[in-house]
Design an enzyme around this catalytic site. Structure first.
Site, PDB file in Angstrom:
ATOM      1  CG  ASN A 136      35.036  48.908  31.935  1.00  0.00           C
ATOM      2  OD1 ASN A 136      34.218  49.275  32.778  1.00  0.00           O
ATOM      3  ND2 ASN A 136      35.703  47.774  32.047  1.00  0.00           N
ATOM      4  CG  HIS A 170      30.611  45.731  32.742  1.00  0.00           C
ATOM      5  ND1 HIS A 170      30.686  47.084  32.973  1.00  0.00           N
ATOM      6  CD2 HIS A 170      31.894  45.259  32.784  1.00  0.00           C
ATOM      7  CE1 HIS A 170      31.952  47.415  33.167  1.00  0.00           C
ATOM      8  NE2 HIS A 170      32.702  46.333  33.053  1.00  0.00           N
ATOM      9  CB  CYS A 199      32.873  45.997  36.221  1.00  0.00           C
ATOM     10  SG  CYS A 199      34.428  46.763  35.808  1.00  0.00           S
TER      11      CYS A 199
HETATM   12  N1  ACO Z   1      47.156  49.022  20.875  1.00  0.00           N
HETATM   13  C1  ACO Z   1      47.802  48.264  19.988  1.00  0.00           C
HETATM   14  N2  ACO Z   1      48.185  47.002  20.236  1.00  0.00           N
HETATM   15  C2  ACO Z   1      47.862  46.485  21.438  1.00  0.00           C
HETATM   16  C3  ACO Z   1      47.169  47.227  22.423  1.00  0.00           C
HETATM   17  C4  ACO Z   1      46.816  48.552  22.099  1.00  0.00           C
HETATM   18  N3  ACO Z   1      46.158  49.344  22.946  1.00  0.00           N
HETATM   19  N4  ACO Z   1      46.989  46.456  23.504  1.00  0.00           N
HETATM   20  C5  ACO Z   1      47.545  45.260  23.242  1.00  0.00           C
HETATM   21  N5  ACO Z   1      48.079  45.292  21.982  1.00  0.00           N
HETATM   22  C6  ACO Z   1      48.769  44.228  21.272  1.00  0.00           C
HETATM   23  C7  ACO Z   1      49.394  43.227  22.215  1.00  0.00           C
HETATM   24  O1  ACO Z   1      50.692  43.632  22.618  1.00  0.00           O
HETATM   25  C8  ACO Z   1      49.429  41.992  21.361  1.00  0.00           C
HETATM   26  O2  ACO Z   1      50.556  42.071  20.510  1.00  0.00           O
HETATM   27  P1  ACO Z   1      51.415  40.728  20.199  1.00  0.00           P
HETATM   28  O3  ACO Z   1      50.434  39.829  19.499  1.00  0.00           O
HETATM   29  O4  ACO Z   1      52.505  41.250  19.354  1.00  0.00           O
HETATM   30  O5  ACO Z   1      51.824  40.224  21.539  1.00  0.00           O
HETATM   31  C9  ACO Z   1      48.181  42.118  20.468  1.00  0.00           C
HETATM   32  O6  ACO Z   1      47.813  43.513  20.517  1.00  0.00           O
HETATM   33  C10 ACO Z   1      47.026  41.290  20.965  1.00  0.00           C
HETATM   34  O7  ACO Z   1      46.941  41.446  22.389  1.00  0.00           O
HETATM   35  P2  ACO Z   1      45.770  40.837  23.251  1.00  0.00           P
HETATM   36  O8  ACO Z   1      45.991  41.169  24.671  1.00  0.00           O
HETATM   37  O9  ACO Z   1      45.564  39.407  22.875  1.00  0.00           O
HETATM   38  O10 ACO Z   1      44.555  41.694  22.668  1.00  0.00           O
HETATM   39  P3  ACO Z   1      43.055  41.444  22.865  1.00  0.00           P
HETATM   40  O11 ACO Z   1      42.392  41.261  21.578  1.00  0.00           O
HETATM   41  O12 ACO Z   1      42.785  40.426  23.952  1.00  0.00           O
HETATM   42  O13 ACO Z   1      42.562  42.853  23.420  1.00  0.00           O
HETATM   43  C11 ACO Z   1      41.953  43.815  25.517  1.00  0.00           C
HETATM   44  C12 ACO Z   1      43.084  43.357  24.642  1.00  0.00           C
HETATM   45  C13 ACO Z   1      41.211  44.920  24.779  1.00  0.00           C
HETATM   46  C14 ACO Z   1      42.519  44.368  26.817  1.00  0.00           C
HETATM   47  C15 ACO Z   1      40.999  42.623  25.783  1.00  0.00           C
HETATM   48  O14 ACO Z   1      41.756  41.519  26.225  1.00  0.00           O
HETATM   49  C16 ACO Z   1      39.917  42.910  26.775  1.00  0.00           C
HETATM   50  O15 ACO Z   1      39.044  43.726  26.542  1.00  0.00           O
HETATM   51  N6  ACO Z   1      39.910  42.169  27.902  1.00  0.00           N
HETATM   52  C17 ACO Z   1      38.862  42.321  28.909  1.00  0.00           C
HETATM   53  C18 ACO Z   1      39.248  43.442  29.806  1.00  0.00           C
HETATM   54  C19 ACO Z   1      38.120  43.883  30.705  1.00  0.00           C
HETATM   55  O16 ACO Z   1      36.966  43.767  30.365  1.00  0.00           O
HETATM   56  N7  ACO Z   1      38.490  44.434  31.847  1.00  0.00           N
HETATM   57  C20 ACO Z   1      37.563  45.071  32.713  1.00  0.00           C
HETATM   58  C21 ACO Z   1      36.949  44.161  33.695  1.00  0.00           C
HETATM   59  S1  ACO Z   1      35.788  44.938  34.670  1.00  0.00           S
HETATM   60  C22 ACO Z   1      36.416  45.642  36.119  1.00  0.00           C
HETATM   61  O17 ACO Z   1      36.131  45.168  37.206  1.00  0.00           O
HETATM   62  C23 ACO Z   1      37.284  46.863  36.085  1.00  0.00           C
END
Ligand code: ACO
Length: 393
Positions: free
Chosen positions: A302, A272, A132
């Site tokens: 994203n 981003h 990204c």
């Molecule tokens: N719907 C419902 N529940 C979910 C979902 C979903 N889509 N996804 C995860 N959960 C659950 C998990 O299973 C977890 O449940 P548990 O507590 O029972 O285990 C709970 O929600 C919390 O999970 P986390 O992974 O801690 O959730 P978080 O708040 O971190 O959000 C997310 C997840 C949105 C993926 C976040 O971590 C994020 O945005 N990370 C950055 C990702 C990013 O920016 N990537 C792109 C990089 S750029 C590139 O080069 C492509």
């Protein structure tokens, strides 16, 4: 056209040091697939909900490439818009860089397809892979190439069709990504301003946190790689989140300081668009109000290397960026990579008149004809001449 060479401060940045050649953004454009996918639609595929996605990411909907869209076609559309705004003929381009994590093919480069379709016969073309952060890397490279005097006019595109590599059964990733493209035209000028400073960084030790493991030389495509989902995005969301919140503010501070500015001087940060909570954390850490952070994640999700040029286009066109404003672009992504750029926005030339636009359309038509003729001639030549002779080799 400027005729002096610029200086770098030796830290991957330029600026501060006196120079008389600058790289200005003189054109911008974006392209989005028409298909909108809402959170509710995703909730029909995986165990999630609109409320969860909005609260945890800020995303409401994203665009999804249609059957006729691809990374190259979106890139071409964005490029044509940017050239139109810049009122630049494709023949004037010296270089085309496409930043993408979802290239049309492993090779040839998507940039070469765009070069051919535009009829940019005087341009070199290549793809750049920095997740990204790709657009910021490409912008930096383009600016340095112009400042050094190696090029006068460069087209930089960020284009993605992430929907093609998303695992639509993985709720941790499929909620995040969308498709689209954005492009800018940079041109040499001796008027101070344009891309002032850039910072590019990488930490490959975190490479496995965000990867598409299959299809390269480590795991060439095979039935096993397909069955194991190795051609899809694999991500450790929590770790990427932690990394992102740390580097976004650091990189912003660094490029602003390198430009001899303070955060108060910055009119707008274009981060981003990965997760609204990452943008909010960066704003908090910088002590900047959210009004100074451009946000459109709710509509597009994203779009990886397309996210900053799309946001930049929208910010310009909605009047959020004014003449003489200082702005910062800042990104993080797969690699791991991160980077930022400070830009002084200067008034740009008026866009192409309707007559000039028609002339551009004729040029594209001519480019398509010429490309078809070259293909035909190559085939005919190889039939007539047979295998290459020793002297030709
Ligand atoms: N719907 C419902 N529940 C979910 C979902 C979903 N889509 N996804 C995860 N959960 C659950 C998990 O299973 C977890 O449940 P548990 O507590 O029972 O285990 C709970 O929600 C919390 O999970 P986390 O992974 O801690 O959730 P978080 O708040 O971190 O959000 C997310 C997840 C949105 C993926 C976040 O971590 C994020 O945005 N990370 C950055 C990702 C990013 O920016 N990537 C792109 C990089 S750029 C590139 O080069 C492509």
């Amino acid at each position: 056209m400027a005729d002096h060479h610029g200086k770098s401060n030796g830290r991957g940045s330029n600026g501060r040091n006196g120079r008389s050649r600058y790289a200005h953004i003189i054109g911008w454009g974006m392209a989005l697939p028409s298909r909108v996918m809402t959170n509710d639609e995703i909730a029909q595929m995986v165990d999630t909900s609109d409320a969860w996605i909005r609260e945890r990411t800020g995303i409401r909907e994203r665009r999804i490439a249609g059957a006729k869209d691809s990374t190259a076609t979106l890139a071409l559309r964005a490029a044509k818009c940017a050239l139109e705004v810049a009122n630049v003929s494709p023949a004037d381009l010296n270089l085309i860089i496409v930043a993408t994590a979802t290239p049309e093919y492993l090779f040839p480069a998507t940039a070469c397809l765009v070069q051919d379709w535009l009829g940019a016969e005087n341009a070199g073309a290549f793809d750049l892979s920095a997740g990204c952060t790709g657009f910021v890397y490409a912008l930096s490279l383009a600016a340095q190439t112009i400042i050094s005097g190696a090029a006068d006019t460069v087209l930089v595109i960020g284009s993605e069709t992430l929907s093609r590599i998303v695992d639509w059964q993985d709720r941790g990733t499929c909620i995040l990504f969308g498709d689209g493209a954005g492009a800018v035209v940079l041109r040499a000028s001796n008027m101070p301003g344009g891309v002032l400073t850039t910072l590019l960084r990488s930490d490959g030790s975190g490479g496995e946190l965000l990867a598409l493991p299959g299809g390269g030389s480590r795991y060439p495509p095979s039935p096993t790689t397909v069955l194991n989902g190795m051609h899809k995005i694999h991500m450790n969301g929590r770790e990427v989140f932690r990394f992102a919140t740390r580097v976004m503010a650091q990189a912003t501070r660094s490029v602003v300081e390198d430009a001899g500015l303070t955060l108060e001087d910055i009119a707008l940060v274009i981060p981003h668009q990965a997760n609204i909570r990452i943008i909010e954390a960066a704003a908090r850490s910088l002590g900047m109000p959210m009004e100074k952070m451009y946000v459109n994640i709710e509509r597009y999700g994203n779009t990886s290397s397309a996210s900053i040029p799309i946001a930049l286009c929208e910010a310009i066109e909605s009047g959020r960026i004014k003449a003489d404003d200082y702005i910062v672009l800042v990104a993080f992504g797969a690699g791991l990579t991160w980077g930022a750029a400070t830009i002084k926005w200067v008034p740009t030339p008026p866009p192409a008149s309707p007559l000039e636009q028609r002339a551009h359309a004729v040029r594209y038509w001519w480019a398509a004809l010429r490309s078809a003729w070259r293909r035909f001639w190559r085939r005919l030549e190889s039939r007539l001449k047979g295998p290459a002779t020793a002297s030709e080799k």
